[in-house]
Design a protein around this motif. Structure first.
Motif, short mmCIF file in Angstrom:
data_model
loop_
_atom_site.label_atom_id
_atom_site.label_comp_id
_atom_site.label_asym_id
_atom_site.label_seq_id
_atom_site.Cartn_x
_atom_site.Cartn_y
_atom_site.Cartn_z
N ASP A 446 -152.04 -37.82 -6.63
CA ASP A 446 -151.05 -38.40 -5.72
C ASP A 446 -151.67 -38.57 -4.34
N THR A 447 -150.92 -39.09 -3.39
CA THR A 447 -151.45 -39.42 -2.06
C THR A 447 -151.98 -38.20 -1.34
N ASN A 448 -151.23 -37.09 -1.36
CA ASN A 448 -151.66 -35.87 -0.66
C ASN A 448 -152.93 -35.30 -1.26
N SER A 449 -153.00 -35.28 -2.58
CA SER A 449 -154.18 -34.73 -3.24
C SER A 449 -155.40 -35.60 -2.97
N GLU A 450 -155.20 -36.92 -2.95
CA GLU A 450 -156.31 -37.84 -2.68
C GLU A 450 -156.84 -37.65 -1.27
N ALA A 451 -155.94 -37.48 -0.31
CA ALA A 451 -156.36 -37.27 1.09
C ALA A 451 -157.10 -35.95 1.23
N LEU A 452 -156.64 -34.92 0.55
CA LEU A 452 -157.30 -33.62 0.59
C LEU A 452 -158.72 -33.71 0.03
N LEU A 453 -158.88 -34.41 -1.07
CA LEU A 453 -160.19 -34.54 -1.69
C LEU A 453 -161.12 -35.37 -0.81
N GLN A 454 -160.61 -36.43 -0.20
CA GLN A 454 -161.44 -37.28 0.66
C GLN A 454 -161.97 -36.48 1.85
N ALA A 456 -162.49 -33.27 2.01
CA ALA A 456 -163.49 -32.31 1.54
C ALA A 456 -164.82 -32.99 1.26
N ILE A 457 -164.78 -34.15 0.64
CA ILE A 457 -166.02 -34.88 0.33
C ILE A 457 -166.78 -35.23 1.60
N GLU A 458 -166.04 -35.72 2.63
CA GLU A 458 -166.68 -36.11 3.89
C GLU A 458 -167.21 -34.90 4.65
N LYS A 459 -166.46 -33.81 4.65
CA LYS A 459 -166.87 -32.63 5.41
C LYS A 459 -168.06 -31.93 4.77
N LEU A 460 -168.05 -31.83 3.46
CA LEU A 460 -169.12 -31.13 2.75
C LEU A 460 -170.27 -32.05 2.38
N GLN A 461 -170.10 -33.35 2.62
CA GLN A 461 -171.13 -34.35 2.31
C GLN A 461 -171.54 -34.27 0.83
N LEU A 462 -170.54 -34.30 -0.02
CA LEU A 462 -170.77 -34.19 -1.45
C LEU A 462 -171.05 -35.56 -2.06
N SER A 463 -171.74 -35.57 -3.17
CA SER A 463 -172.10 -36.81 -3.85
C SER A 463 -170.95 -37.33 -4.70
N ALA A 464 -171.14 -38.54 -5.24
CA ALA A 464 -170.13 -39.11 -6.13
C ALA A 464 -170.01 -38.27 -7.40
N ARG A 465 -171.13 -37.71 -7.85
CA ARG A 465 -171.08 -36.84 -9.03
C ARG A 465 -170.25 -35.60 -8.74
N ALA A 466 -170.40 -35.03 -7.52
CA ALA A 466 -169.61 -33.86 -7.15
C ALA A 466 -168.13 -34.20 -7.07
N HIS A 467 -167.81 -35.41 -6.62
CA HIS A 467 -166.42 -35.88 -6.57
C HIS A 467 -165.80 -35.85 -7.96
N ASP A 468 -166.54 -36.38 -8.94
CA ASP A 468 -166.02 -36.39 -10.31
C ASP A 468 -165.89 -34.98 -10.87
N ARG A 469 -166.82 -34.13 -10.51
CA ARG A 469 -166.77 -32.76 -11.05
C ARG A 469 -165.58 -31.99 -10.48
N ILE A 470 -165.25 -32.26 -9.22
CA ILE A 470 -164.06 -31.62 -8.65
C ILE A 470 -162.80 -32.08 -9.39
N LEU A 471 -162.72 -33.36 -9.70
CA LEU A 471 -161.57 -33.87 -10.43
C LEU A 471 -161.49 -33.26 -11.83
N LYS A 472 -162.63 -33.11 -12.49
CA LYS A 472 -162.63 -32.49 -13.83
C LYS A 472 -162.16 -31.04 -13.75
N MET A 473 -162.63 -30.32 -12.73
CA MET A 473 -162.20 -28.92 -12.57
C MET A 473 -160.70 -28.85 -12.28
N ALA A 474 -160.22 -29.77 -11.43
CA ALA A 474 -158.79 -29.79 -11.12
C ALA A 474 -157.96 -30.05 -12.37
N ARG A 475 -158.46 -30.91 -13.26
CA ARG A 475 -157.77 -31.18 -14.52
C ARG A 475 -157.72 -29.92 -15.38
#
Length: 507
Positions: A446-454, A456-475
């Protein structure tokens, strides 16, 4: 006279049917042809001694033994038994009815005893594909081969009994035990771990979703202790997984008379001195390595930075593809390597960086050099990063009972069942195996979760692969909570398991 029997050759984890043709005619020499290795060439000496011990003789005429097809290299001593039977039939010393109806394999001792072979389960699988319905194997290998339905497996102890059986003596085929009803008991249990609730929660998520995990902490924080207890919370193996795992262990001769089947998930703890061939597999005729022996189980790498860097880099492709290809001059074979990677390491050379009480004696450049022993691409393929801290005295000797493994295993099993239903039309089994397209369609935010993830990605400078892995863990976290949707709290928890990237370790 010409006699024909059937054997089998191993190519990777698969088997091929080999026709063993024996002809006895005019002449005085013995020829063994069809691309045999030196072990098979030596079988003539074992066969001659074995048949003499039971009252027969080796014909002093021209003997030609052909192993077809000739373009497949044959290895091992398992051809002794079919060669001996074919030789006795071709020299007309005895008549065995239906000899060519069986796939026969077994090593002979000089006294005629039949010794176990490698790869019996793979041979049984191929025999069924080729329409061969009966197998004669050493007694020690009969149970594993009996896992395959629709086959009659006969276990033999010696050459004399085999001949009597082929003369018509009655013998019941071996029956496989009901392995799905075996009750597994583990000596190591999570109830033995005091405190470390954050780490135990991370391990539960890792096992539930098949996510690779690295534990970072000082000596004595319990990293190895927790890793060794992971098998006790993994879901029971189903029949497909048992067959796959037993097949691999059978090929390398890891099965025993006491444990002819692999019903417990493997746990392979490796020393940092391991070589590349031992890790991924090798030899002229490729054999599975440790990552394949850990298939459907756990591969544990303690003291991760102490491993040779080029050896660790070999893990990158198997972690993505869940298999390992090995190429040789005669072709390429693939071994399955679908394992859960659990690794552990100290945060610095002395081990006390970020320790709440003991000071770190390392220089900043020493810490940086130590951490750079693990490459960024490899670290990026490890889904979960977690810092583990030592327990205080009060936590260590608390009277409160810690949760035991069975209830954790039950939660993991329920989460895995949800994933099985989710992926019932694909070849994957866990959330960690999802590809990018599946992540986009299944891990909706949802919108709040997407903003939270964005953020985190910008602050931690994570890769696109890390983005997908966070989503998999959240699932996976949502599955453990029996939630059909991924909520902001699930994303927030998943993000906490990616906060140990290199920038944060050294900071």
């Amino acid at each position: 006279m010409l006699a024909k029997t059937f054997g089998s050759a191993l190519v990777g984890i698969h088997a091929s049917i080999i026709t063993i043709e024996t002809h006895v005619g005019q002449g005085s020499k013995c020829y063994l042809v069809g691309l045999p290795d030196s072990t098979i060439k030596e079988s003539i000496q074992r066969v001659e001694s074995a048949i003499k011990q039971i009252g027969y003789f080796f014909p002093r005429r021209k003997v030609v033994i052909n192993l077809a097809p000739a373009d497949i290299r044959k290895e091992g001593s398992g051809y002794d038994l079919p060669i001996a039977l074919g030789l006795l039939q071709a020299s007309e010393q005895t008549k065995m009815n239906g000899l060519s109806d069986y796939l026969i394999m077994g090593e002979l001792s000089l006294t005629g005893e039949i010794r176990p072979i490698k790869g019996a389960l793979s041979m049984a699988i191929e025999a069924k594909k080729q329409g061969i319905k009966s197998l004669i194997l050493p007694c020690e290998n009969a149970v594993e081969a009996a896992l395959i339905d629709g086959l009659d497996i006969y276990g033999m102890a010696n050459l004399r009994d085999t001949i009597r059986f082929l003369h018509g003596r009655k013998q019941a085929p071996v029956k496989a035990p009901n392995i799905l009803e075996v009750s597994l008991k583990y000596e190591d249990d999570f109830s033995q771990i005091k405190g470390q609730e954050k780490a135990k929660r991370a391990i539960e998520i890792a096992v539930a979703g098949g996510h690779n995990l690295i534990l970072v902490g000082p000596p004595g924080s319990g990293k190895t202790m927790m890793a060794k207890r992971i098998p006790s919370i993994m879901p029971p193996m189903n029949l497909r997984e048992i067959i796959e795992t037993t097949q691999i262990h059978s090929i390398v001769g890891k099965l025993s008379t006491e444990n002819p089947l692999i019903t417990e998930r493997p746990f392979r703890a490796l020393h940092h001195s391991i070589s590349a061939p031992a890790l991924i597999g090798g030899r002229t005729n490729p054999q599975p390595g440790e990552i394949s022996l850990a298939h459907q189980g756990v591969l544990f790498l303690d003291e991760l930075p102490e491993f040779q860097r080029h050896v660790l880099e070999l893990l990158r492709q198997p972690l993505e593809e869940r298999k390992v290809p090995i190429s040789r001059a005669h072709g390429t074979v693939e071994f399955p390597a679908n394992f859960l990677l659990i690794s552990a390491m100290n945060p610095c050379p002395c081990g006390y960086f970020h320790h709440p009480e003991k000071p770190c004696t390392c220089k900043p450049f020493q810490i940086e050099r130590y951490l750079h022993r693990i490459s960024g691409p490899l670290l990026d393929r490890i889904d979960m990063h977690l810092e583990v801290f030592p327990l205080s005295y009060s936590e260590m000797f608390q009277s409160t009972e810690s949760e035991s493994s069975p209830p954790i295993r039950e939660r993991v099993k329920k989460a895995r069942d949800i994933q099985t239903q989710r992926f019932n039309r694909s070849f994957i089994r866990t959330n960690a195996e999802m590809n990018s397209d599946q992540v986009k369609s299944i891990c909706l935010l949802d919108t709040n979760s997407e903003a939270l993830l964005q953020t985190a990605i910008e602050k931690l400078q994570l890769s696109a692969r890390a983005h997908d892995r966070i989503l998999k863990m959240a699932r996976t976290i949502a599955d453990l909570a029996n939630s059909s949707t991924i909520q902001a709290k699930h994303v927030a928890e998943a993000i906490t398991y990616r906060n140990l990237d290199r920038e944060n370790w050294s900071g």
